[in-house]
Design an enzyme around this catalytic site. Structure first.
Site, PDB file in Angstrom:
ATOM      1  N   CYS A  64       0.825  -1.216   0.000  1.00 35.38           N
ATOM      2  CA  CYS A  64       0.000   0.000   0.000  1.00 35.38           C
ATOM      3  C   CYS A  64       0.856   1.260   0.000  1.00 35.38           C
ATOM      4  O   CYS A  64       0.335   2.359   0.124  1.00 35.38           O
ATOM      5  CB  CYS A  64      -0.929  -0.010   1.196  1.00 35.38           C
ATOM      6  N   CYS A  67       5.046   1.465   3.616  1.00 33.48           N
ATOM      7  CA  CYS A  67       6.443   1.258   4.040  1.00 33.48           C
ATOM      8  C   CYS A  67       7.304   2.436   3.599  1.00 33.48           C
ATOM      9  O   CYS A  67       8.109   2.959   4.381  1.00 33.48           O
ATOM     10  CB  CYS A  67       6.982  -0.044   3.458  1.00 33.48           C
ATOM     11  N   CYS A 167       4.479  -7.468   3.969  1.00 26.74           N
ATOM     12  CA  CYS A 167       4.137  -8.048   2.655  1.00 26.74           C
ATOM     13  C   CYS A 167       5.376  -8.657   2.011  1.00 26.74           C
ATOM     14  O   CYS A 167       5.338  -9.777   1.501  1.00 26.74           O
ATOM     15  CB  CYS A 167       3.549  -6.981   1.739  1.00 26.74           C
ATOM     16  N   CYS A 205       3.509  -3.534   9.455  1.00 24.17           N
ATOM     17  CA  CYS A 205       2.552  -3.125   8.415  1.00 24.17           C
ATOM     18  C   CYS A 205       1.958  -1.776   8.791  1.00 24.17           C
ATOM     19  O   CYS A 205       0.817  -1.702   9.195  1.00 24.17           O
ATOM     20  CB  CYS A 205       1.476  -4.193   8.265  1.00 24.17           C
ATOM     21  N   HIS A 242       3.888  -8.549  24.793  1.00 20.94           N
ATOM     22  CA  HIS A 242       3.101  -8.816  26.005  1.00 20.94           C
ATOM     23  C   HIS A 242       3.989  -8.820  27.253  1.00 20.94           C
ATOM     24  O   HIS A 242       3.643  -8.215  28.273  1.00 20.94           O
ATOM     25  CB  HIS A 242       2.411 -10.176  25.824  1.00 20.94           C
ATOM     26  N   CYS A 245       4.686  -5.237  28.158  1.00 21.70           N
ATOM     27  CA  CYS A 245       3.574  -4.283  28.046  1.00 21.70           C
ATOM     28  C   CYS A 245       3.320  -3.588  29.387  1.00 21.70           C
ATOM     29  O   CYS A 245       3.341  -4.223  30.441  1.00 21.70           O
ATOM     30  CB  CYS A 245       2.317  -5.029  27.601  1.00 21.70           C
ATOM     31  N   CYS A 266      -5.997  -4.782  30.830  1.00 19.50           N
ATOM     32  CA  CYS A 266      -5.362  -5.537  29.741  1.00 19.50           C
ATOM     33  C   CYS A 266      -6.344  -5.689  28.580  1.00 19.50           C
ATOM     34  O   CYS A 266      -7.533  -5.892  28.787  1.00 19.50           O
ATOM     35  CB  CYS A 266      -4.948  -6.917  30.259  1.00 19.50           C
ATOM     36  N   CYS A 272      -6.232  -8.185  21.658  1.00 25.17           N
ATOM     37  CA  CYS A 272      -4.800  -7.870  21.606  1.00 25.17           C
ATOM     38  C   CYS A 272      -3.966  -9.123  21.316  1.00 25.17           C
ATOM     39  O   CYS A 272      -4.143 -10.168  21.939  1.00 25.17           O
ATOM     40  CB  CYS A 272      -4.349  -7.239  22.922  1.00 25.17           C
ATOM     41  N   CYS A 281       7.912  -2.144  19.918  1.00 19.91           N
ATOM     42  CA  CYS A 281       6.950  -1.032  19.870  1.00 19.91           C
ATOM     43  C   CYS A 281       6.653  -0.463  21.258  1.00 19.91           C
ATOM     44  O   CYS A 281       6.426   0.741  21.406  1.00 19.91           O
ATOM     45  CB  CYS A 281       5.632  -1.496  19.249  1.00 19.91           C
ATOM     46  N   CYS A 293       0.256   1.256  19.555  1.00 23.46           N
ATOM     47  CA  CYS A 293      -1.042   0.629  19.299  1.00 23.46           C
ATOM     48  C   CYS A 293      -1.822   0.292  20.570  1.00 23.46           C
ATOM     49  O   CYS A 293      -3.024   0.533  20.657  1.00 23.46           O
ATOM     50  CB  CYS A 293      -0.830  -0.645  18.478  1.00 23.46           C
ATOM     51  N   CYS A 299      -2.630  -4.491  19.860  1.00 27.77           N
ATOM     52  CA  CYS A 299      -1.612  -4.987  18.932  1.00 27.77           C
ATOM     53  C   CYS A 299      -2.292  -6.010  18.038  1.00 27.77           C
ATOM     54  O   CYS A 299      -2.945  -6.940  18.532  1.00 27.77           O
ATOM     55  CB  CYS A 299      -0.466  -5.636  19.710  1.00 27.77           C
ATOM     56  N   CYS A 302       1.178  -7.214  13.698  1.00 27.57           N
ATOM     57  CA  CYS A 302       1.495  -6.918  12.295  1.00 27.57           C
ATOM     58  C   CYS A 302       2.907  -7.315  11.879  1.00 27.57           C
ATOM     59  O   CYS A 302       3.216  -7.326  10.697  1.00 27.57           O
ATOM     60  CB  CYS A 302       1.252  -5.439  11.994  1.00 27.57           C
TER      61      CYS A 302
HETATM   62 FE1  FSX Z   1       2.583  -4.067   3.084  1.00 28.31          FE
HETATM   63 FE2  FSX Z   1       4.150  -1.716   2.300  1.00 28.31          FE
HETATM   64 FE3  FSX Z   1       1.471  -3.138   5.065  1.00 28.31          FE
HETATM   65 FE4  FSX Z   1       1.412  -1.323   3.373  1.00 28.31          FE
HETATM   66  O1  FSX Z   1       3.879  -1.125   0.656  1.00 28.31           O
HETATM   67  S1  FSX Z   1       3.531  -3.977   4.981  1.00 28.31           S
HETATM   68  S2  FSX Z   1       0.395  -3.361   3.077  1.00 28.31           S
HETATM   69  S3  FSX Z   1       1.541  -0.975   5.545  1.00 28.31           S
HETATM   70  O2  FSX Z   1       3.057  -0.516   3.045  1.00 28.31           O
HETATM   71  O3  FSX Z   1       3.938  -3.504   1.892  1.00 28.31           O
HETATM   72 FE1  SF4 Z   2      -0.503  -8.361  26.785  1.00 28.68          FE
HETATM   73 FE2  SF4 Z   2      -2.035  -6.921  25.094  1.00 28.68          FE
HETATM   74 FE3  SF4 Z   2      -2.714  -7.221  27.674  1.00 28.68          FE
HETATM   75 FE4  SF4 Z   2      -0.623  -5.713  26.977  1.00 28.68          FE
HETATM   76  S1  SF4 Z   2      -2.779  -5.309  26.492  1.00 28.68           S
HETATM   77  S2  SF4 Z   2      -0.731  -7.185  28.682  1.00 28.68           S
HETATM   78  S3  SF4 Z   2       0.186  -6.885  25.261  1.00 28.68           S
HETATM   79  S4  SF4 Z   2      -2.574  -8.856  26.109  1.00 28.68           S
HETATM   80 FE1  SF4 Z   3       3.799  -3.188  17.033  1.00 32.18          FE
HETATM   81 FE2  SF4 Z   3       1.678  -4.751  17.354  1.00 32.18          FE
HETATM   82 FE3  SF4 Z   3       1.359  -2.228  16.595  1.00 32.18          FE
HETATM   83 FE4  SF4 Z   3       2.428  -4.001  14.898  1.00 32.18          FE
HETATM   84  S1  SF4 Z   3       0.338  -4.026  15.689  1.00 32.18           S
HETATM   85  S2  SF4 Z   3       3.165  -1.912  15.287  1.00 32.18           S
HETATM   86  S3  SF4 Z   3       3.590  -5.315  16.310  1.00 32.18           S
HETATM   87  S4  SF4 Z   3       2.165  -2.955  18.558  1.00 32.18           S
END
Ligand code: FSX
Ligand code: SF4
Ligand code: SF4
Length: 319
Positions: A64, A67, A167, A205, A242, A245, A266, A272, A281, A293, A299, A302
Site C-alpha cells: 500500500c 512502508c 508483505c 505493516c 506482552h 507491556c 489488559c 490484543c 513497539c 497501538c 496490537c 502486524c
Molecule cells: Fe505491506 Fe508496504 Fe502493510 Fe502497506 O507497501 S507492509 S500493506 S503498511 O506498506 O507492503
Molecule cells: Fe498483553 Fe495486550 Fe494485555 Fe498488553 S494489552 S498485557 S500486550 S494482552
Molecule cells: Fe507493534 Fe503490534 Fe502495533 Fe504491529 S500491531 S506496530 S507489532 S504494537
C-alpha cells in the site's frame, strides 16, 4: 541520479546536522534500544573519514506504499540526512522524479554498475501467479517488466536484500485468504528461484522507520545483523510485546478492558495479539515516541509471519 561522490564533511547549513552529529544521533537512538554495541569508536571514525554513499534500489510490488511513507517519516535521523549522508537512493517508485522507460533503464544500469555492492529493497509481496502479470511495474525495450522479473533479475546482482514490510517479508495482507495473485514473500520467492543473496526481513505493516534505518545502518557499518528464525533483526524484534507491556500487571490480575474506550486494563479480551508478537513497539513507540497501538487500540501482530490470517483476519475464523 547517480552519485559516486565522496561524502562531504559537515554541511550544517544545508542539512541542519553534521555527519558526526548524524552518527551520534543514530548511535544515541540505538543506545536506548540496546544496539549501541554495534557502533564502536573505530567504526565511527571510519565513517567520519567519508565513504561512498551506499547505492540502494527500492522496488515495490504488492503493497500500500505505507512502508515508503513510514521511511519518509523518519524523524531522528531525518529522511534528508539518511538520503544525503548514508545512502544513495537511486530509485524508489514513490519519490523518484524519473519515470517510465528511463527509470527502468536507470535501475538496470545501476544494478550492473554496482553489481554485488548495492542493496535491493523490496517493498510489497511478489505476485507469482499467471507469470507475474498481476503486477507490471515498468516497460523497457518493448518488454513489460513485472515485479517477478525485477526481483528475479536484480536480486542476484545485489549484495543484500532488505524485505521491507510484512508483505515483502512474509506475504502479509496481499497473501491473505482469498488472494488469487500468488502473493509471495522475498524468501519464499528466492527458494523457488535458487537466489542466494542474503535477506534481512524488516516486517511491520508498516515497519517503524527506525527499524528500516537501523537495519540499513547496521548492514553498512557492521554487516548483516543477527536474525531470528523469521529472518528479522533481533535488535528490533527480539522481545515479546506482552512480556514488556505496561498493562502486564492488569493481565496478571485478570483485570480486563471490556472495550477499546476503556482507558485501563489488559486488552486481551478485545483482541490484543501482544502475546504472539515480537517487536520493540512498547518502548520505541510511534510518531516520534508519542504513542503506540496498545495505548489506543490493540496490537494486531502486524510484524508476525502469520499476519493477518493467523493474527487479525479479515474474515471470521472458524475456531
Ligand atoms: Fe505491506 Fe508496504 Fe502493510 Fe502497506 O507497501 S507492509 S500493506 S503498511 O506498506 O507492503
Ligand atoms: Fe498483553 Fe495486550 Fe494485555 Fe498488553 S494489552 S498485557 S500486550 S494482552
Ligand atoms: Fe507493534 Fe503490534 Fe502495533 Fe504491529 S500491531 S506496530 S507489532 S504494537
Amino acid at each position: 541520479m547517480k552519485d559516486k561522490q565522496k561524502l562531504p564533511d559537515a554541511q550544517p547549513e544545508k542539512t541542519g546536522i553534521s555527519r558526526r552529529n548524524f552518527l551520534k544521533t543514530v548511535t544515541g537512538t540505538a543506545a536506548g534500544i540496546g544496539i549501541s554495541q554495534m557502533f564502536n569508536p573505530a567504526l565511527i571514525q571510519a565513517l567520519e573519514k567519508g565513504l561512498e554513499r551506499h547505492p540502494v534500489l527500492w522496488i515495490q510490488g504488492q503493497g500500500c506504499t505505507g512502508c515508503s511513507v513510514s521511511l519518509l517519516n523518519s524523524v531522528d535521523p531525518s529522511i534528508a540526512d539518511i538520503l544525503l549522508k548514508v545512502i544513495s537512493l537511486q530509485f524508489n517508485p514513490t519519490v523518484s522524479a524519473c519515470e517510465g522507460e528511463m527509470a527502468m533503464e536507470h535501475v538496470y544500469e545501476v544494478a550492473k554498475e554496482y553489481q554485488g555492492r548495492f542493496s535491493l529493497v523490496v517493498e510489497g509481496a511478489i505476485p507469482v501467479a499467471e507469470n507475474g502479470k498481476y503486477c507490471i511495474v515498468g516497460e523497457m525495450d518493448h518488454r513489460e517488466i513485472t515485479m517477478v522479473d525485477m526481483v528475479q533479475e536484480l536480486a542476484p546482482m545485489a549484495g543484500s536484500v532488505l524485505a521491507v514490510g510484512t508483505c515483502a517479508a512474509f506475504g502479509g495482507i496481499p497473501a491473505a485468504k482469498g488472494n488469487v495473485t500468488g502473493a509471495t514473500s522475498v524468501n519464499d520467492f528466492f527458494l523457488t528461484k535458487n537466489i542466494s543473496t542474503p535477506v534481512v526481513n524488516i516486517p511491520g505493516c508498516p515497519p517503524h522507520p527506525d527499524w528500516i534505518v537501523g537495519s540499513i545502518v547496521h548492514l553498512l557499518e557492521a554487516g548483516i545483523p543477527e536474525l531470528d528464525s523469521d529472518g528479522r533483526p533481533t535488535l528490533f524484534f527480539g522481545n515479546n510485546i506482552h512480556d514488556n507491556c505496561p498493562r502486564l500487571d492488569d493481565y496478571d490480575e485478570a483485570f480486563m478492558a471490556m472495550s477499546l474506550s476503556d482507558p485501563i486494563g489488559c486488552r486481551m479480551d478485545v483482541g490484543c495479539k501482544g502475546p504472539d508478537a515480537y517487536a520493540d513497539c512498547y518502548k520505541r513507540k510511534w510518531n516520534s515516541g508519542l504513542n503506540w497501538c496498545v495505548n489506543n487500540a490493540v496490537c494486531i501482530g502486524c510484524v508476525e509471519a502469520g499476519f493477518p490470517d493467523a493474527m487479525s483476519p479479515f474474515y471470521e475464523p472458524a475456531y
